[in-house]
Design a protein around this motif. Sequence first.
Motif, short mmCIF file in Angstrom:
data_model
loop_
_atom_site.label_atom_id
_atom_site.label_comp_id
_atom_site.label_asym_id
_atom_site.label_seq_id
_atom_site.Cartn_x
_atom_site.Cartn_y
_atom_site.Cartn_z
N ILE A 1 4.65 -1.71 8.64
CA ILE A 1 4.73 -0.31 8.20
C ILE A 1 6.19 0.06 7.98
O ILE A 1 7.04 -0.19 8.84
CB ILE A 1 4.11 0.65 9.24
N TYR B 1 -0.10 -7.26 4.87
CA TYR B 1 -0.33 -5.89 4.39
C TYR B 1 0.89 -5.04 4.77
O TYR B 1 1.29 -5.03 5.93
CB TYR B 1 -1.60 -5.31 4.99
N VAL C 1 -9.62 0.39 0.84
CA VAL C 1 -8.87 -0.61 1.61
C VAL C 1 -9.80 -1.54 2.36
O VAL C 1 -9.60 -2.76 2.39
CB VAL C 1 -7.89 0.09 2.58
N VAL D 1 2.35 -1.15 4.49
CA VAL D 1 2.12 0.26 4.17
C VAL D 1 3.46 0.97 4.05
O VAL D 1 4.30 0.90 4.94
CB VAL D 1 1.26 0.94 5.26
N TRP E 1 1.48 7.27 2.95
CA TRP E 1 0.05 7.59 3.04
C TRP E 1 -0.21 9.09 3.18
O TRP E 1 -1.35 9.53 3.11
CB TRP E 1 -0.57 6.87 4.24
N ILE F 1 0.85 -1.19 0.00
CA ILE F 1 0.00 0.00 0.00
C ILE F 1 0.88 1.24 0.00
O ILE F 1 1.76 1.40 0.85
CB ILE F 1 -0.93 0.01 1.23
N ASN F 2 0.65 2.14 -0.96
CA ASN F 2 1.47 3.35 -1.07
C ASN F 2 0.67 4.44 -1.78
O ASN F 2 -0.18 4.15 -2.63
CB ASN F 2 2.75 3.05 -1.86
N ILE G 1 -6.46 5.08 6.26
CA ILE G 1 -6.16 3.69 5.90
C ILE G 1 -5.83 2.85 7.14
O ILE G 1 -6.07 1.64 7.15
CB ILE G 1 -5.04 3.58 4.86
#
Length: 427
Positions: free
Chosen positions: A131, A105, A91, A107, A110, A13-14, A118
């Motif tokens: 993260i 997941y 998401v 990240v 964000w 996720i970005n 998110i």
Amino acid sequence: MTDVANIDRIVVINDLSHPLGGASALAVQSAIGFAQAGYPVTFVSGDTPSPGGIGDGRITAIGLGQPRLLARGRTDALINGVWNRAAYALVRDIIAAHDTPGTIYHVHGWSQILSPAIFAALRPVRDRLVISAHDFFLVCPNGAYANMTDGTVCTRTPLGASCCLAGCDRRGRMHKVWRLARAMIQRAVLAPGTCPPVLAIHAGMAPALVRGGIPPCAIDVLPNPVVPWSTSRIRAELNQDVLFVGRLEATKGADLVLAAARLAGVSLRVVGDGAMAADLRARYPEMQFDGRLDPGAIAEVARHARMLVMPSRYPEPFGLVAMEALRSGLPVVLPPTALLAADIGAIGAGVQVEPRDTPAFAAVLRRLVDDDTAIRMMSDAAFAHSAQLALEPAQWIERLLAVYRMTLLGAASHRPRPSSVPLARVA
């Protein structure tokens, strides 16, 4: 692929699906690496992915189709920067439709589009969330742990009274109030005291992350992967050009090195593009501006460079271009606030200077352009010893997978995540 921790899928996720900056480039690079290793990968971004997809087409790319905050109207940016409802819904829906107990997941960024929303959407899979801290937005309202008006390093506790009163935002007090509101909302939904694994790109980030409320046991140090511009030492002592590679924005300090280069009477080659490009080209017509180049073209330019300059106005947690230069045998001139500065000094591969001090900066450039012996010594040291400061891309992918496996094992057993993941720490 059968895996000891049963990794079914990796969801990256970005904000951006295009490798325009360091964090985005690493997010995309990781997704491609996982796909090449045989793992199913989904890339979730705030922008619109390219029609051709990411990598070789084996990656499922899902984009929100939104621009970055700076490209939006003021009201839109103020609202969605704090809480992007569309990002939350995207998401949430992806998790509801496709989640499995073996889905990880990860990240990366964000703050430009996706917003803290998110983290609320990821609550159901929090025990399988990782993260990356490419900067300090995880804890610091302005993301830099610095006073953005003068570049001084911030020692305040994020969201403490002193932080809230500090005039550290370069866009003024009201923008700082907005950043504080966003940071408070983020803290509420992230709950940093019980934070999922955080991957810091340099060991020097850890104390600042802890000061912002991240427990030490949640932090692992995972240096960035680096592909050198040259596999043989660039004979820097035979070259003359000073090289800058980066975005032409105030944060990266291209204007600072241009001013110093003019004062020193040295030639500067500028690779990159950004908001300041047209103005800098007009103000410094005697310098060479190449615009944005692909990695192969940058490597060719670097072979003719004497040194690289990284004149960032604010603390750099890593500095990918600095490592690419060092691994190739190019000495690096950088500010003392860069976390790599001490590492580079320890191996004798560069020089520290405050880039806002134009006369001092110019004097350093002039001295290094005139001193072939010093350049040769730093070049040899950089090429011989800088490998210890970064990872090979394949090593990086394996260490990420090691973190994922440990995270999945902890989730499956309903136990807290182990306080140490040896494969994810600096060797």
